[in-house]
Each structure stands twice: as C-alpha cells, then as structure tokens.
Design a protein around this motif. Structure first.
Motif, PDB file in Angstrom:
ATOM      1  N   VAL A 293       0.833  -1.202   0.000  1.00 14.89           N
ATOM      2  CA  VAL A 293       0.000   0.000   0.000  1.00 14.89           C
ATOM      3  C   VAL A 293       0.870   1.256   0.000  1.00 14.89           C
ATOM      4  O   VAL A 293       0.483   2.292  -0.544  1.00 14.89           O
ATOM      5  N   THR A 294       2.057   1.167   0.563  1.00 18.94           N
ATOM      6  CA  THR A 294       2.956   2.327   0.623  1.00 18.94           C
ATOM      7  C   THR A 294       3.550   2.647  -0.734  1.00 18.94           C
ATOM      8  O   THR A 294       3.498   3.801  -1.190  1.00 18.94           O
ATOM      9  N   ASN A 295       4.129   1.633  -1.407  1.00 14.66           N
ATOM     10  CA  ASN A 295       4.744   1.966  -2.694  1.00 14.66           C
ATOM     11  C   ASN A 295       3.699   2.353  -3.740  1.00 14.66           C
ATOM     12  O   ASN A 295       3.961   3.171  -4.625  1.00 14.66           O
ATOM     13  N   GLN A 296       2.479   1.825  -3.616  1.00 11.85           N
ATOM     14  CA  GLN A 296       1.435   2.211  -4.562  1.00 11.85           C
ATOM     15  C   GLN A 296       0.893   3.608  -4.259  1.00 11.85           C
ATOM     16  O   GLN A 296       0.596   4.378  -5.170  1.00 11.85           O
ATOM     17  N   LYS A 297       0.783   3.957  -2.990  1.00 10.88           N
ATOM     18  CA  LYS A 297       0.371   5.321  -2.621  1.00 10.88           C
ATOM     19  C   LYS A 297       1.381   6.333  -3.139  1.00 10.88           C
ATOM     20  O   LYS A 297       1.018   7.350  -3.748  1.00 10.88           O
ATOM     21  N   ASN A 298       2.660   6.059  -2.912  1.00 13.99           N
ATOM     22  CA  ASN A 298       3.707   6.990  -3.336  1.00 13.99           C
ATOM     23  C   ASN A 298       3.716   7.160  -4.850  1.00 13.99           C
ATOM     24  O   ASN A 298       3.828   8.276  -5.362  1.00 13.99           O
ATOM     25  N   TYR A 299       3.580   6.055  -5.565  1.00 14.81           N
ATOM     26  CA  TYR A 299       3.577   6.119  -7.027  1.00 14.81           C
ATOM     27  C   TYR A 299       2.385   6.933  -7.514  1.00 14.81           C
ATOM     28  O   TYR A 299       2.513   7.781  -8.408  1.00 14.81           O
ATOM     29  N   PHE A 300       1.206   6.665  -6.936  1.00 13.93           N
ATOM     30  CA  PHE A 300      -0.005   7.354  -7.372  1.00 13.93           C
ATOM     31  C   PHE A 300       0.090   8.850  -7.126  1.00 13.93           C
ATOM     32  O   PHE A 300      -0.250   9.657  -8.000  1.00 13.93           O
TER      33      PHE A 300
END
Length: 352
Positions: free
Chosen positions: A295-302
């Motif tokens: 959830v962290t790497n996807q939040k940051n990417y988004f």
C-alpha cells in the motif's frame, strides 16, 4: 448434484468429501497439481489405495513436474502403508474423481476440472456428483482396461528421475511463438460489474503481534472479512475491499462485498462483525508474497504521478490505519488504480 467453483462448496471441497471415508480414491485428470498439500492424504484415515490416471506426453515440460510430484506422493503413501498406482494414458481428456467405500458404495465427480489448484478452486469449472456404484465401477474399469501401458511403480518413477537428471529441463529465454492474438481482444467495459455507487476501502488483515506469514494464500473464491466490535459503518454490499497485510503492508487480494453485515454471535470475539467477500483476484492472492505490491509503494507512485487524492479528506495518509482502524475509505480514482493494477497481475498469473 451440480458442482461449481462459484461458492465454498467448490470442487476441492467436494473431492475432499468423497475421499474422506474412502478406502480407495481414484484421480483421473490430464493435468496434475504441483502442490503436494492440495489434498491432505494423511487425514484420510480409511484410505488403503490411491490410483492416478494422467498423461505424460513426450517433449512436454509436464514430465518434469509430474514425476517429482509422484515421488513425493510415494513418500507419503509408503509411510501410511497405502497402495499407490499410476497409469499413463496420453489419449484422454476427461476428469473424474472417485471414492469407493467399505460397504461397496461409491461416489464420483465427473467434471471439467483438472486436479490442480486452479481447476478445483478458481477456474470456472462445472461437474456432477453421482453415487451409482455399478455405473461408477463401469466408468473406472472402462478407462483403466483400455490403457496401453503397465502401471507405474516406484521403481519406474526412480528410472524416470534418473532420466530427468540426464536430461535437465532446458532454459528457454523466449517463447518461440511470437503470435499473440489476445492483443486484438476487446475487453468488456466493467466486466466485473462494479457498481457505480461502490465505495473503495483499504482493509488491514492480521495484527502486529501475529503477522500474516509469507506462505499464506488468499486465493479462495470467497472469505469472511472481519471487522472490530465497532460496526463498519459505511461499508455496504457491492463495495470493494482492498486487503493488505499488517506489518509488511503487501496487498493480499481484492474482494467485493457479497453479503449483508453478519455477526459471529460470540460476545468475546475481538472481530465479531464480518462480510462475505468475493475474491476478484485469486491468482494474485496465491502469489501476493512475490509481487512486492504494498500500500505504501502504490500510494507513493499514485501521488507522484497524479494530481489526485488517495483519500476523500485529502490528507492522503494511512494514519488512522496505523493507529488501529479496521478500514479506510479511498477515493474512486485511487481505488480503481489499485484494482486495475492487481487485476493486471492476476491475469498474468493465471494458470491452467
């Protein structure tokens, strides 16, 4: 009785049921699992004999996995003193699972489902359960009597393993066939049927002192998704729950709420409220630990690539979840991004 994989009473459940009290179990399937734990044969206390009929086609990579699987089965059955026989027939397509009992009764599932994880639990397969012992005996003997080759014993399996050592599986860097007609397929719009009023929620699974093990699988057709003693206000049937693991934060699988809110009825239960969630990404859920989608790497990417929020409040953090909340509402944009991301991986991981 009609069997399908759309509920928990799927093929795997029904195969376990007919094998549970069986003295003899017969598995007739061209494709065979690599998962030695698919059926826990050690729990089948009445079992005295197991027969497998399958294919072993020349020049096929399937030869390597099946022989290793059979050797593992011999180890289990030898320890249990269960007779084991393997028949090879490269000219059949049917799939049948048979349980025969001490009182001369029998049950059989005639189906499209192979003896694989996907066939018994995930793929859209259909079968029928019959209990006519005379007809079942005719089917079984009719198949085995026409097989050209002698039964494989453990000595023959060891011969095959020796040949495999002489001829290891080649490393194929590229698929020699370059044609990919699937590029011309037109995907149905909203083929999952996500409702326009569906809300996307981020939901933690597990607790900090009992983390989800990396070996856990989230590939069941549906699951009970539990919430705390506070009712999960706002969550409704048709909503999408993006579930992730507490601690390592990997996304585990994505579910659609498929029931009304239910309660375990246990007043001492820490997580008494639950919904039944339909698993939209079972192939991903089987391989989540190797995907590194958190959830962290996807939040940051988004956030780095979109001028959009991840939460309706605009705070764009998972702070409430880190403080023990059991859900967090997401924006439709971020929810759809995560859903499409996991669906794409799920499609790539789809297996026979």
């Amino acid at each position: 009785m009609i069997i399908n994989n759309l509920t928990r009473q799927n093929h795997l459940h029904q195969v376990n049921q007919i094998f549970k009290e069986a003295n003899s179990a017969t598995i007739i399937s061209p494709y065979i699992t690599k998962n030695i734990e698919l059926i826990n044969f050690k729990e089948l206390v009445c079992l005295r004999k197991v027969t497998i009929v399958t294919t072993l086609k020349p020049f096929d990579k399937d030869q390597y996995s099946k022989i290793h699987f059979f050797k593992e089965l011999y180890g289990i059955f030898n320890s249990l003193k269960v007779e084991f026989e393997i028949f090879i027939d490269n000219f059949f397509h049917g799939k049948i699972f048979i349980g025969e009992y001490a009182d001369n009764s029998a049950s059989a599932i005639i189906t499209s489902a192979n003896f694989t994880d996907s066939g018994l639990r995930i793929n859209n397969e259909w079968g029928i359960l019959i209990k006519d012992a005379i007809e079942i005996d005719k089917i079984k003997n009719g198949i085995i009597d026409k097989i050209k080759f002698k039964c494989f014993n453990e000595h023959k399996i060891d011969e095959c393993l020796a040949k495999i050592m002489e001829t290891p599986i080649p490393v194929i860097e590229k698929n020699p066939i370059k044609l990919n007609l699937s590029l011309l397929f037109e995907e149905r719009e909203n083929y999952l049927g996500i409702k326009t009023n569906a809300t996307f929620w981020l939901k933690p699974i597990g607790v900090s002192n009992d983390l989800i093990p990396l070996s856990a699988k989230f590939d069941e057709v549906d699951s009970n998704l539990h919430f705390s003693k506070l009712k999960p206000n706002g969550v409704k049937e048709g909503d999408v729950l993006i579930c992730y693991a507490v601690g390592h934060l990997n996304i585990l699988s994505i579910y659609r709420v498929n029931s009304e809110l239910r309660n375990t009825g246990n007043e001492n239960d820490r997580w008494p409220h639950y919904f039944v969630g339909e698993n939209l990404t079972p192939n991903y859920g089987r391989e989540w630990a190797s995907q590194n989608v958190t959830v962290t790497n996807q939040k940051n990417y988004f956030l780095e690539n979109n001028l959009l929020n991840i939460t309706p409040s605009g705070i764009n953090s998972f702070g409430s979840l880190m403080r023990g909340a059991d859900k967090l509402k997401l924006t439709n944009e971020f929810g759809n991004y995560l859903l499409n991301k996991i669906l794409k991986i799920d499609a790539e991981l789809e297996k026979v």
